[in-house]
Design a protein around this motif. Structure first.
Motif, mmCIF file in Angstrom:
data_model
loop_
_atom_site.group_PDB
_atom_site.id
_atom_site.type_symbol
_atom_site.label_atom_id
_atom_site.label_comp_id
_atom_site.label_asym_id
_atom_site.label_seq_id
_atom_site.Cartn_x
_atom_site.Cartn_y
_atom_site.Cartn_z
ATOM 1 N N VAL A 1 47.040 49.740 55.143
ATOM 2 C CA VAL A 1 47.844 50.327 54.060
ATOM 3 C C VAL A 1 48.081 49.291 52.961
ATOM 4 O O VAL A 1 48.055 49.620 51.767
ATOM 5 N N ILE A 2 48.306 48.035 53.346
ATOM 6 C CA ILE A 2 48.476 46.964 52.352
ATOM 7 C C ILE A 2 47.213 46.852 51.497
ATOM 8 O O ILE A 2 47.282 46.753 50.263
ATOM 9 N N GLY A 3 46.043 46.885 52.146
ATOM 10 C CA GLY A 3 44.792 46.838 51.402
ATOM 11 C C GLY A 3 44.644 48.039 50.474
ATOM 12 O O GLY A 3 44.205 47.902 49.323
ATOM 13 N N LEU A 4 45.016 49.216 50.961
ATOM 14 C CA LEU A 4 44.926 50.437 50.153
ATOM 15 C C LEU A 4 45.834 50.350 48.939
ATOM 16 O O LEU A 4 45.428 50.690 47.812
ATOM 17 N N MET A 5 47.078 49.891 49.134
ATOM 18 C CA MET A 5 48.027 49.797 48.027
ATOM 19 C C MET A 5 47.559 48.760 47.000
ATOM 20 O O MET A 5 47.710 48.963 45.796
ATOM 21 N N PHE A 6 46.962 47.660 47.481
ATOM 22 C CA PHE A 6 46.427 46.663 46.562
ATOM 23 C C PHE A 6 45.344 47.286 45.687
ATOM 24 O O PHE A 6 45.313 47.095 44.470
ATOM 25 N N GLY A 7 44.445 48.060 46.301
ATOM 26 C CA GLY A 7 43.382 48.717 45.548
ATOM 27 C C GLY A 7 43.926 49.702 44.532
ATOM 28 O O GLY A 7 43.430 49.782 43.395
ATOM 29 N N LEU A 8 44.949 50.468 44.900
ATOM 30 C CA LEU A 8 45.528 51.448 43.976
ATOM 31 C C LEU A 8 46.217 50.753 42.799
ATOM 32 O O LEU A 8 46.203 51.276 41.679
ATOM 33 N N VAL A 9 46.822 49.608 43.048
ATOM 34 C CA VAL A 9 47.441 48.842 41.952
ATOM 35 C C VAL A 9 46.365 48.352 40.983
ATOM 36 O O VAL A 9 46.525 48.429 39.755
ATOM 37 N N VAL A 10 45.253 47.864 41.528
ATOM 38 C CA VAL A 10 44.156 47.373 40.689
ATOM 39 C C VAL A 10 43.627 48.494 39.792
ATOM 40 O O VAL A 10 43.306 48.275 38.619
ATOM 41 N N VAL A 11 43.554 49.711 40.332
ATOM 42 C CA VAL A 11 43.016 50.851 39.581
ATOM 43 C C VAL A 11 43.884 51.196 38.374
ATOM 44 O O VAL A 11 43.394 51.731 37.379
ATOM 45 N N THR A 12 45.188 50.889 38.423
ATOM 46 C CA THR A 12 46.071 51.243 37.310
ATOM 47 C C THR A 12 45.862 50.368 36.078
ATOM 48 O O THR A 12 46.358 50.699 34.994
ATOM 49 N N ILE A 13 45.139 49.264 36.224
ATOM 50 C CA ILE A 13 44.897 48.373 35.084
ATOM 51 C C ILE A 13 43.931 49.046 34.104
ATOM 52 O O ILE A 13 42.912 49.600 34.504
ATOM 53 N N GLY A 14 44.286 49.021 32.829
ATOM 54 C CA GLY A 14 43.413 49.604 31.811
ATOM 55 C C GLY A 14 44.128 50.643 30.968
ATOM 56 O O GLY A 14 45.342 50.572 30.765
ATOM 57 N N ILE A 15 43.381 51.620 30.490
ATOM 58 C CA ILE A 15 43.938 52.666 29.633
ATOM 59 C C ILE A 15 44.411 53.835 30.478
ATOM 60 O O ILE A 15 43.712 54.286 31.389
ATOM 61 N N ASP A 16 45.605 54.314 30.186
ATOM 62 C CA ASP A 16 46.123 55.504 30.861
ATOM 63 C C ASP A 16 45.167 56.676 30.609
ATOM 64 O O ASP A 16 44.840 56.983 29.466
ATOM 65 N N PRO A 17 44.693 57.338 31.688
ATOM 66 C CA PRO A 17 43.675 58.385 31.507
ATOM 67 C C PRO A 17 44.166 59.620 30.764
ATOM 68 O O PRO A 17 43.359 60.389 30.246
ATOM 69 N N ILE A 18 45.490 59.809 30.680
ATOM 70 C CA ILE A 18 46.031 61.002 30.019
ATOM 71 C C ILE A 18 46.631 60.651 28.656
ATOM 72 O O ILE A 18 46.297 61.259 27.639
ATOM 73 N N ARG A 19 47.490 59.661 28.618
ATOM 74 C CA ARG A 19 48.191 59.327 27.376
ATOM 75 C C ARG A 19 47.406 58.376 26.481
ATOM 76 O O ARG A 19 47.679 58.279 25.292
ATOM 77 N N GLY A 20 46.486 57.621 27.057
ATOM 78 C CA GLY A 20 45.715 56.675 26.258
ATOM 79 C C GLY A 20 46.432 55.381 25.964
ATOM 80 O O GLY A 20 45.952 54.588 25.150
ATOM 81 N N SER A 21 47.569 55.128 26.614
ATOM 82 C CA SER A 21 48.309 53.885 26.384
ATOM 83 C C SER A 21 47.777 52.787 27.311
ATOM 84 O O SER A 21 47.141 53.059 28.333
ATOM 85 N N GLU A 22 48.054 51.536 26.933
ATOM 86 C CA GLU A 22 47.574 50.411 27.725
ATOM 87 C C GLU A 22 48.501 50.144 28.904
ATOM 88 O O GLU A 22 49.720 50.271 28.785
ATOM 89 N N ARG A 23 47.899 49.766 30.044
ATOM 90 C CA ARG A 23 48.679 49.437 31.234
ATOM 91 C C ARG A 23 48.170 48.113 31.808
ATOM 92 O O ARG A 23 47.008 48.008 32.184
ATOM 93 N N PHE A 24 49.043 47.107 31.819
ATOM 94 C CA PHE A 24 48.736 45.785 32.370
ATOM 95 C C PHE A 24 47.507 45.167 31.700
ATOM 96 O O PHE A 24 46.756 44.398 32.333
ATOM 97 N N VAL A 25 47.297 45.473 30.447
ATOM 98 C CA VAL A 25 46.150 44.927 29.715
ATOM 99 C C VAL A 25 46.588 43.619 29.064
ATOM 100 O O VAL A 25 47.095 43.599 27.943
ATOM 101 N N VAL A 26 46.417 42.511 29.780
ATOM 102 C CA VAL A 26 46.813 41.198 29.263
ATOM 103 C C VAL A 26 45.707 40.583 28.415
ATOM 104 O O VAL A 26 45.918 39.568 27.753
ATOM 105 N N ASP A 27 44.539 41.191 28.437
ATOM 106 C CA ASP A 27 43.405 40.718 27.647
ATOM 107 C C ASP A 27 42.579 41.934 27.244
ATOM 108 O O ASP A 27 42.495 42.915 27.999
ATOM 109 N N TYR A 28 41.962 41.882 26.068
ATOM 110 C CA TYR A 28 41.221 43.047 25.581
ATOM 111 C C TYR A 28 40.065 43.423 26.513
ATOM 112 O O TYR A 28 39.618 44.568 26.545
ATOM 113 N N LEU A 29 39.597 42.467 27.316
ATOM 114 C CA LEU A 29 38.497 42.750 28.254
ATOM 115 C C LEU A 29 38.928 43.681 29.379
ATOM 116 O O LEU A 29 38.086 44.258 30.075
ATOM 117 N N LEU A 30 40.242 43.834 29.564
ATOM 118 C CA LEU A 30 40.758 44.699 30.629
ATOM 119 C C LEU A 30 41.054 46.113 30.142
ATOM 120 O O LEU A 30 41.614 46.913 30.893
#
Length: 489
Positions: free
Chosen positions: A168-197
């Motif tokens: 479950v720890i591994g699963l939660m880590f993976g789900l957190v990683v997936v949230t990095i980037g552009i919000d798929p619905i609103r288009g806002s940035e999430r955890f984007v500390v660099d434009y490459l993300l």
């Protein structure tokens, strides 16, 4: 239909088309065996070479690349724990432990036999039910895709070979990683500390890091460990007999792979995960999965190769690609002046039926190359560990760079290699992380779309017939391991 098949046989059995077919198989083997070069990348790289070709040789070559690359990705997964493509990561769960026991020849032969069987069964299904299955796939909306993702995530219970909490720890880590980037619905940035993300963490470089590069660190750590002698590599006839005990798994996994492949966007990775989870759940020796159980290889390879034909069904019947490779194939068809969809069977029936024939003709060629090549490929395990580690690290970095022609992907591979090594030292398997990376976007985006459609009423989302059945299946998959353990006690 019979007349179209006879016409297609005459078109395929020409020198020009057979050369294209054999070339496609060989190129597919090379592409799939190179970590980072997926079948879609290989097909895309070869599209410019099809400009001057006739339609049938061009399409046949691309289809056989697709088929062979999906199998050969399991070769490095078994030998050095470096999956050539995402779907082959599941093959590594049991294939690499078998290789460590000196059974790499047996693992490779089982993988090619299971792949061939899965491709044969799914090919027959494609011919018999392409239009029907493609129509059924249209019934999948956001709610159904969300439920399908939940079914995939429910496999955490059966994929966790050790502690469920660590899984479950591994699963939660993976789900957190997936949230990095552009919000798929609103288009806002999430955890984007660099434009490459902005586009999030690239999946393939992360996968290569978690599996291949972390294994490099383990190899260097155990550089002085004695190399396990290679046991006898079974002959072709012996490989047929070795597959016989798993015939039920082959049929079941092929059906799962085909049906999941028909659903656009699901793909071979999800098919392999679901098939592996089902095989483990139904097996009387659940505890041996992940430690070198041949049935795990059979389940994974049957499903991911069956998904190839499944992805072709909506492409040919509706013009909807079932996978990234199928989308590239649409580009190849378009370049040849062909439009995938219902009119393809009416205006150019020779194209889909030539594809059907090419799948069946290319299949024995793929299996023969795999069986005879196994004796050569297993020799890789004789190479000293430091040399293998150097080669795997170099190929991993090259494959990561090839994924987008950018050094950022190499950095991702390096970071996830360190993360994967640390997690291994904590006895957390990469499988739950891969599960989250594959299904995370699908889960979030489709749940939020379904909620918008249902006016934020979650019960309305769950009340859809297909959704309700899939959620019930997910609950059953989730609780069955616990019920099994209780029954055993």
């Amino acid at each position: 239909m019979i007349e179209n098949f006879i016409q297609a046989l005459g078109l395929v059995f020409t020198i020009k088309v057979l050369l294209a077919l054999v070339s496609g198989v060989l190129v597919g083997y090379f592409v799939g065996a190179m970590p980072g070069l997926t079948s879609s990348i290989g097909m895309a790289l070869l599209i410019p070479f099809t400009f001057g070709m006739e339609p049938i040789p061009a399409i046949v070559m691309m289809v056989t690349i697709y088929m062979a690359a999906d199998y050969s990705a399991g070769i490095p997964a078994i030998l050095v724990n470096a999956p050539g493509q995402p779907a082959a990561a599941v093959t590594a769960f049991d294939g690499f432990p078998m290789s460590q026991r000196g059974e790499s020849g047996k693992a490779l032969n089982l993988s090619i036999m299971a792949s061939g069987a899965g491709a044969l069964i799914s090919g027959l299904l494609l011919v018999l039910s392409a239009q029907l299955m493609a129509s059924a796939a249209l019934a999948f909306g956001p709610a159904e895709y969300f439920a399908l993702a939940v079914v995939g995530l429910s496999l955490i219970g059966v994929l966790s070979a050790g502690s469920t909490l660590k899984a479950v720890i591994g699963l939660m880590f993976g789900l957190v990683v997936v949230t990095i980037g552009i919000d798929p619905i609103r288009g806002s940035e999430r955890f984007v500390v660099d434009y490459l993300l902005i586009d999030g963490i690239p999946f393939l470089p992360a996968l290569i890091g978690l599996f291949a590069l972390s294994e490099v660190f383990v190899m260097l750590e155990t550089a002085n460990q004695k190399i396990m002698p290679i046991k006898h590599t079974p002959s072709a006839s012996a490989s047929f007999r070795a597959l016989a005990p798993y015939k039920a798994t082959v049929v079941r996994s092929s059906l799962i792979g085909y049906f999941v492949g028909v659903v656009p966007g699901a793909g071979a990775s999800i098919a392999s995960l679901i098939s592996y989870g089902v095989a483990k759940n139904l097996s009387p020796t659940k505890d041996t999965f992940g430690t070198g159980n041949p049935e795990g290889i059979v389940a994974s390879e049957s499903a991911n190769n069956a998904a190839v034909s499944g992805a072709l069904a909506p492409l040919l019947s509706l013009g909807i690609p079932g996978s990234a490779s199928a989308a590239v194939l649409i580009g190849g068809l378009t370049i040849q002046g062909l439009q995938p969809g219902p009119l393809l069977f009416t205006n150019n029936p020779e194209i889909p039926y030539s594809i059907f024939v090419a799948l069946f003709v290319g299949l024995p060629i793929m299996v023969v190359v795999g069986l005879f090549g196994a004796r050569l490929w297993v020799q890789i395990t004789r190479i000293p560990r430091p040399i293998i580690a150097t080669i795997v690290a170099s190929v991993s970095m090259l494959g990561s760079y090839a994924a987008a022609n950018h050094t950022f992907e190499m950095m991702v591979t390096a970071i996830f290699g360190v993360i994967g090594y640390v997690l291994r030292r904590c006895d957390i398997h990469p499988a739950p992380i891969v599960l989250a990376l594959v299904l995370g976007d699908m889960l979030e985006a489709n749940l939020r779309r379904a909620m918008i459609t249902a006016n934020d009423n979650f019960l309305t989302v769950l009340s859809q017939p297909i959704t309700a059945v899939l959620i019930a299946l997910a609950v059953l998959v989730l609780v069955s391991p616990m019920l099994g353990r209780r029954a055993a006690k």
